[in-house]
Design an enzyme around this catalytic site. Structure first.
Site, mmCIF file in Angstrom:
data_model
loop_
_atom_site.group_PDB
_atom_site.id
_atom_site.type_symbol
_atom_site.label_atom_id
_atom_site.label_comp_id
_atom_site.label_asym_id
_atom_site.label_seq_id
_atom_site.Cartn_x
_atom_site.Cartn_y
_atom_site.Cartn_z
ATOM 1 N N GLU A 33 0.863 -1.193 0.000
ATOM 2 C CA GLU A 33 0.000 0.000 0.000
ATOM 3 C C GLU A 33 0.895 1.237 0.000
ATOM 4 O O GLU A 33 1.958 1.224 -0.581
ATOM 5 C CB GLU A 33 -0.874 0.026 1.253
ATOM 6 C CG GLU A 33 -1.750 -1.194 1.439
ATOM 7 C CD GLU A 33 -2.457 -1.151 2.789
ATOM 8 O OE1 GLU A 33 -2.995 -0.089 3.132
ATOM 9 O OE2 GLU A 33 -2.450 -2.161 3.486
ATOM 10 N N GLY A 37 2.333 1.872 7.251
ATOM 11 C CA GLY A 37 1.854 0.731 8.028
ATOM 12 C C GLY A 37 0.682 1.057 8.930
ATOM 13 O O GLY A 37 0.051 2.122 8.822
ATOM 14 N N LYS A 48 -4.849 8.852 17.574
ATOM 15 C CA LYS A 48 -4.516 9.966 18.467
ATOM 16 C C LYS A 48 -5.053 11.285 17.904
ATOM 17 O O LYS A 48 -5.327 12.220 18.658
ATOM 18 C CB LYS A 48 -3.002 10.061 18.690
ATOM 19 C CG LYS A 48 -2.535 9.259 19.879
ATOM 20 C CD LYS A 48 -2.334 7.793 19.656
ATOM 21 C CE LYS A 48 -3.370 6.866 20.147
ATOM 22 N NZ LYS A 48 -3.116 5.436 19.873
ATOM 23 N N HIS A 436 8.468 23.952 39.482
ATOM 24 C CA HIS A 436 7.170 24.184 40.119
ATOM 25 C C HIS A 436 6.485 25.355 39.440
ATOM 26 O O HIS A 436 7.142 26.378 39.201
ATOM 27 C CB HIS A 436 7.384 24.500 41.606
ATOM 28 C CG HIS A 436 6.116 24.850 42.308
ATOM 29 N ND1 HIS A 436 5.175 23.906 42.652
ATOM 30 C CD2 HIS A 436 5.613 26.055 42.704
ATOM 31 C CE1 HIS A 436 4.158 24.499 43.247
ATOM 32 N NE2 HIS A 436 4.389 25.803 43.288
HETATM 33 P P1 NAD Z 1 -5.246 -5.748 23.781
HETATM 34 O O1 NAD Z 1 -4.584 -7.049 23.903
HETATM 35 O O2 NAD Z 1 -4.629 -4.532 24.379
HETATM 36 O O3 NAD Z 1 -6.705 -5.833 24.418
HETATM 37 C C1 NAD Z 1 -7.645 -6.799 24.056
HETATM 38 C C2 NAD Z 1 -8.622 -6.927 25.203
HETATM 39 O O4 NAD Z 1 -9.702 -7.734 24.788
HETATM 40 C C3 NAD Z 1 -8.003 -7.600 26.424
HETATM 41 O O5 NAD Z 1 -8.257 -6.791 27.539
HETATM 42 C C4 NAD Z 1 -8.740 -8.935 26.483
HETATM 43 O O6 NAD Z 1 -8.894 -9.399 27.804
HETATM 44 C C5 NAD Z 1 -10.065 -8.575 25.852
HETATM 45 N N1 NAD Z 1 -10.804 -9.686 25.274
HETATM 46 C C6 NAD Z 1 -10.334 -10.715 24.525
HETATM 47 N N2 NAD Z 1 -11.346 -11.535 24.167
HETATM 48 C C7 NAD Z 1 -12.477 -11.003 24.691
HETATM 49 C C8 NAD Z 1 -13.843 -11.378 24.658
HETATM 50 N N3 NAD Z 1 -14.250 -12.460 24.008
HETATM 51 N N4 NAD Z 1 -14.751 -10.591 25.304
HETATM 52 C C9 NAD Z 1 -14.329 -9.478 25.968
HETATM 53 N N5 NAD Z 1 -13.059 -9.095 26.027
HETATM 54 C C10 NAD Z 1 -12.138 -9.836 25.393
HETATM 55 O O7 NAD Z 1 -5.541 -5.565 22.226
HETATM 56 P P2 NAD Z 1 -6.099 -4.310 21.411
HETATM 57 O O8 NAD Z 1 -6.653 -3.266 22.339
HETATM 58 O O9 NAD Z 1 -6.966 -4.877 20.359
HETATM 59 O O10 NAD Z 1 -4.788 -3.727 20.764
HETATM 60 C C11 NAD Z 1 -4.019 -4.539 19.881
HETATM 61 C C12 NAD Z 1 -2.553 -4.226 19.978
HETATM 62 O O11 NAD Z 1 -2.297 -2.941 19.500
HETATM 63 C C13 NAD Z 1 -2.054 -4.282 21.399
HETATM 64 O O12 NAD Z 1 -0.909 -5.060 21.464
HETATM 65 C C14 NAD Z 1 -1.756 -2.886 21.756
HETATM 66 O O13 NAD Z 1 -0.610 -2.760 22.595
HETATM 67 C C15 NAD Z 1 -1.525 -2.227 20.414
HETATM 68 N N6 NAD Z 1 -2.013 -0.850 20.543
HETATM 69 C C16 NAD Z 1 -1.275 0.024 21.255
HETATM 70 C C17 NAD Z 1 -1.729 1.301 21.452
HETATM 71 C C18 NAD Z 1 -0.915 2.243 22.271
HETATM 72 O O14 NAD Z 1 0.243 1.964 22.541
HETATM 73 N N7 NAD Z 1 -1.481 3.378 22.700
HETATM 74 C C19 NAD Z 1 -2.944 1.711 20.930
HETATM 75 C C20 NAD Z 1 -3.693 0.789 20.224
HETATM 76 C C21 NAD Z 1 -3.210 -0.499 20.032
#
Ligand code: NAD
Length: 456
Positions: A33, A37, A48, A436
């Site tokens: 693409e 990414g 954000k 401060h």
């Molecule tokens: P995540 O792993 O952070 O969260 C997924 C959540 O879904 C977990 O809390 C899990 O317990 C829950 N879950 C799983 N199956 C479920 C179900 N059947 N019912 C209800 N809850 C369930 O994953 P994400 O939020 O999808 O993010 C994906 C990746 O992208 C992560 O590794 C994250 O670190 C990264 N990310 C990072 C940022 C950041 O750094 N600010 C922002 C967005 C995404």
């Protein structure tokens, strides 16, 4: 013949491509693409940007408290969407220009491993072979779903779709209260959508310090977001009026369901089967000293690497580590222990090193010190007193972890990153003076308490 062929132009891949100029390596970067990414196109940057619009909206809404009289704000979704696209396009164009300036050969098409190099299939289906001494796999990840919730892009969506919603959704269910789920809950709650979050585990942001999560819980409640933890949802019913979701012997009807249950690696169709690269459930096993796979000339970085965090900045660091090894033969491993993790909710939640629970799990004896934002002058001035600083110290030893929740937590965490990385004693770190009034003074106070003395 290139020194390096990189498959995937996200943070892992493009950081490797950019960094290679330091060593005079010739690079081909293969991308199907635009470059950028997940992070630039459908992840960090657009998310954000939406959060920033939500923040501005909520600031204007409470302007009256500060003696600033403004009429009740409304959301112009199309303008916010256009701004998001402008920010993304600007950064993608900037990155393209930088890659060009660095002499990176950007090849458009789908790359897969073939005969020691990379075969590229262009959109017109023409095929070319790129020969390279080394290959870096940086193909990234895609959203996962759960059984019963196939992503259709309309009623059941992933974050890919939610970032491009054409209008504000009225009623939203978010499945998964992890990083993506919480960030969307925060921004949609600020914008005034009806939001329901369903998290299977017993708290939002599983793995995060529970007191920091309490600050987020309180803030989400203020935004009228309904959070159900320890809750699994049943199979949805899609009707003309919306989607009905059964949960805990109840049900709720919403307009759209956002599934945010994690992301899976995109390694299914890149020719790995013809190599001896070891793959575990789609994730690529690497030597974390060098980022090499079981085939020494093939490296892997970013979201596809087994057991390392799926974070853009982890990808950058892994790309740098891979290139350093290719160019010098020396290992320059990533220090995973000091990579900060920031959730950009309002308030932000940021952590580095280990939490108290993780330290205890590792059998370490720790002392934990915390300081709330409630008495911090600058936080009171800003009207943002919901938050906490928590520092985990090995008994009679250095700082091994920290969590900050509150305004600017994502910026403040970096001073604690250094204390963790440099294994500073609390007394060493507490010797330095914070300006401060700043919100960061909460860190100074916590360090002082952790060293056995306290001020406020
Ligand atoms: P995540 O792993 O952070 O969260 C997924 C959540 O879904 C977990 O809390 C899990 O317990 C829950 N879950 C799983 N199956 C479920 C179900 N059947 N019912 C209800 N809850 C369930 O994953 P994400 O939020 O999808 O993010 C994906 C990746 O992208 C992560 O590794 C994250 O670190 C990264 N990310 C990072 C940022 C950041 O750094 N600010 C922002 C967005 C995404």
């Amino acid at each position: 013949m290139h020194d390096v062929a990189i498959i995937g132009g996200g943070p892992g891949g493009y950081a490797a491509a950019l960094y290679a100029h330091n060593f005079g390596l010739s690079v081909a970067l293969i991308e199907k693409e635009r470059v950028g990414g997940t992070c630039l196109i459908r992840g960090c940057i657009p998310a954000k940007t939406w959060l920033q619009s939500a923040h501005v909206f909520s600031v204007v809404k409470k302007a009256g408290e500060f003696g600033v009289v403004a009429s009740e704000p409304t959301v112009d979704w199309q303008i916010a969407l256009a701004r998001k696209n402008k920010v993304v396009n600007g950064l993608v164009n900037g990155l393209s220009g930088l890659l060009k300036a660095r002499g990176v050969d950007v090849v458009e098409g789908y790359g897969s491993l073939k005969d020691g190099g990379v075969e590229v299939t262009a959109t017109d289906l023409s095929v070319t072979q790129i020969e390279a001494a080394n290959v870096i796999l940086a193909t990234g990840s895609v959203p996962r779903s759960i059984p019963g919730y196939p992503i259709d892009g309309e009623r059941i969506v992933s974050s890919d779709h939610a970032l491009d919603w054409e209008s504000q959704p009225g009623r939203v269910a978010i499945i998964g209260g992890g990083v993506i789920g919480c960030e969307f809950a925060s921004l949609l709650g600020d914008f005034g959508s009806e939001v329901h979050v369903f998290e299977a585990l017993d708290q939002l942001l599983p793995g995060t310090d529970p007191d920091a999560v309490k600050s987020l819980d309180r803030a989400l409640r203020k935004k009228k977001v309904k959070v159900s933890t320890s809750t699994k949802v049943g199979a949805p019913e899609i009707t003309d009026s919306g989607v009905t979701i059964p949960y805990a012997e109840k049900s709720v009807e919403v307009d759209v369901v956002l599934v945010a249950v994690g992301r899976g690696p995109q390694t299914g169709n890149i020719g790995l089967e013809s190599t001896s690269v070891v793959v575990d459930r789609g994730f690529v096993e690497v030597d974390r000293q060098t980022m090499q796979t079981a085939e020494p000339h093939i490296y892997a970085v970013g979201d596809i690497v087994a057991g390392t965090p799926q974070l853009a900045h982890a990808g950058f660091a892994e790309g740098i580590a891979a290139i350093t090894h290719i160019a010098t033969g020396a290992a320059a491993p990533v220090d995973y222990n000091s990579i900060p993790l920031v959730t950009y909710t309002d308030p932000e939640v940021a952590q580095v090193g280990v939490t108290e629970a993780q330290a205890v799990e590792q059998g370490r004896q720790v002392e934990v010190t915390s300081h709330g934002m409630r008495g911090v002058g600058r936080a009171i001035i800003q009207g943002e007193v919901g938050g906490i600083v928590k520092i985990v110290v090995e008994k009679d030893g250095p700082i091994i972890g920290a969590t900050v929740a509150g305004p600017g937590a994502g910026e403040m965490i970096h001073e604690l990153m250094y204390t963790v990385a440099w294994e500073a004693l609390p007394s060493e770190a507490a010797a330095y003076i914070h300006a401060h009034p700043t919100v960061s003074e909460a860190i100074g106070e916590t360090l002082l308490s952790a060293s056995g003395r306290s001020l406020h």
